[in-house]
Enzyme design. Structure first.
Site, PDB file in Angstrom:
ATOM      1  N   GLU A  74       0.804  -1.217   0.000  1.00 58.15           N
ATOM      2  CA  GLU A  74       0.000   0.000   0.000  1.00 58.15           C
ATOM      3  C   GLU A  74       0.838   1.269   0.000  1.00 58.15           C
ATOM      4  OE1 GLU A  74      -4.173  -1.423   1.951  1.00 58.15           O
ATOM      5  OE2 GLU A  74      -2.589  -0.924   3.374  1.00 58.15           O
ATOM      6  N   HIS A  95      -6.430   1.153  10.561  1.00 56.43           N
ATOM      7  CA  HIS A  95      -7.674   0.393  10.665  1.00 56.43           C
ATOM      8  C   HIS A  95      -8.268   0.661  12.042  1.00 56.43           C
ATOM      9  CE1 HIS A  95      -6.140  -2.775   7.502  1.00 56.43           C
ATOM     10  NE2 HIS A  95      -6.186  -1.543   7.015  1.00 56.43           N
ATOM     11  N   TYR A 120     -12.581  21.334  15.749  1.00 55.47           N
ATOM     12  CA  TYR A 120     -11.256  20.731  15.608  1.00 55.47           C
ATOM     13  C   TYR A 120     -11.178  19.818  14.388  1.00 55.47           C
ATOM     14  CZ  TYR A 120     -11.408  22.675  20.210  1.00 55.47           C
ATOM     15  OH  TYR A 120     -11.590  23.556  21.238  1.00 55.47           O
TER      16      TYR A 120
END
Length: 213
Positions: A74, A95, A120
């Site tokens: 990835e 994850h 925020y």
């Protein structure tokens, strides 16, 4: 910072995220820009909780493996985001539970998966667009991340998890923390009448804090 200190910093950041449940097993990956223009990344099938600074993967901006253990497949989506966001110095793909749960929710707004619950979230991330599901490792993920990254510092992969950038790795971690907390609040408030920031309030935050966090 030297390459050695950046290696140690990546291990420290990864350990912190592992201990707080942002990544389990070999899930997720991190990267940062090195002073020589190459990237340091977490190796394939490595745990955030037991990284070795000497075995971290070093790749160039074309994805060529230069040193260390084999990089995660990835890493290409990290490279795609760096190319579109030259100001980015670090990227985290997690994850984490609430953001991964959010990525599995049907009928999300593909332009922004989270409402502006707190200032925020708006200040640190702005909007979180959705990338339709593609299997992990599919090279098209990098293409889709690249398409959205010029305008967005973070994206959500459907049924998978977030990809989040920052000016350096620690800033990317802080942005990830804010996103995870916003997703947690989103689920807490699901059965309540939710008051979100108005478009005018969002515009004010974007004008005041753009590029400052």
């Amino acid at each position: 910072m030297t390459e050695f200190s950046l290696r140690l910093d990546m291990v420290t950041v990864a350990q912190s995220m592992f201990e707080r449940g942002y990544s389990s097993g070999g899930a997720g990956n991190l990267s940062l820009k090195l002073p020589d223009g190459n990237l340091l990344a977490t190796p394939t099938n490595s745990s955030f909780g037991s990284l070795d600074p000497d075995r971290l993967s070093k790749v160039d901006m074309d994805g060529k493996h230069l040193d260390g253990d084999k990089p995660s497949k990835e890493v290409l989506m990290h490279i795609a985001m760096y190319r579109e966001r030259p100001e980015a110095g670090g990227i985290v793909h997690l994850h984490s539970p609430y953001l991964t749960a959010l990525s599995c929710v049907a009928d999300l707004d593909p332009e922004n998966c989270l409402p502006p619950i707190t200032p925020y979230y708006v200040m640190r991330v702005g909007k979180l667009p959705l990338i339709p599901y593609l299997r992990p490792g599919d090279p098209r993920i990098a293409d889709e991340v690249g398409k959205l990254s010029k305008a967005h510092s973070a994206v959500l992969l459907a049924n998978h998890g977030p990809v989040i950038s920052g000016k350096d790795l620690r800033a990317a971690m802080f942005n990830a923390e804010e996103l995870e907390e916003t997703a947690r609040l989103y689920f807490i408030l699901q059965n309540s009448k939710m008051r979100t920031l108005t478009p005018e309030q969002v515009d004010e935050l974007e004008q005041v804090f753009k590029g400052k966090v």
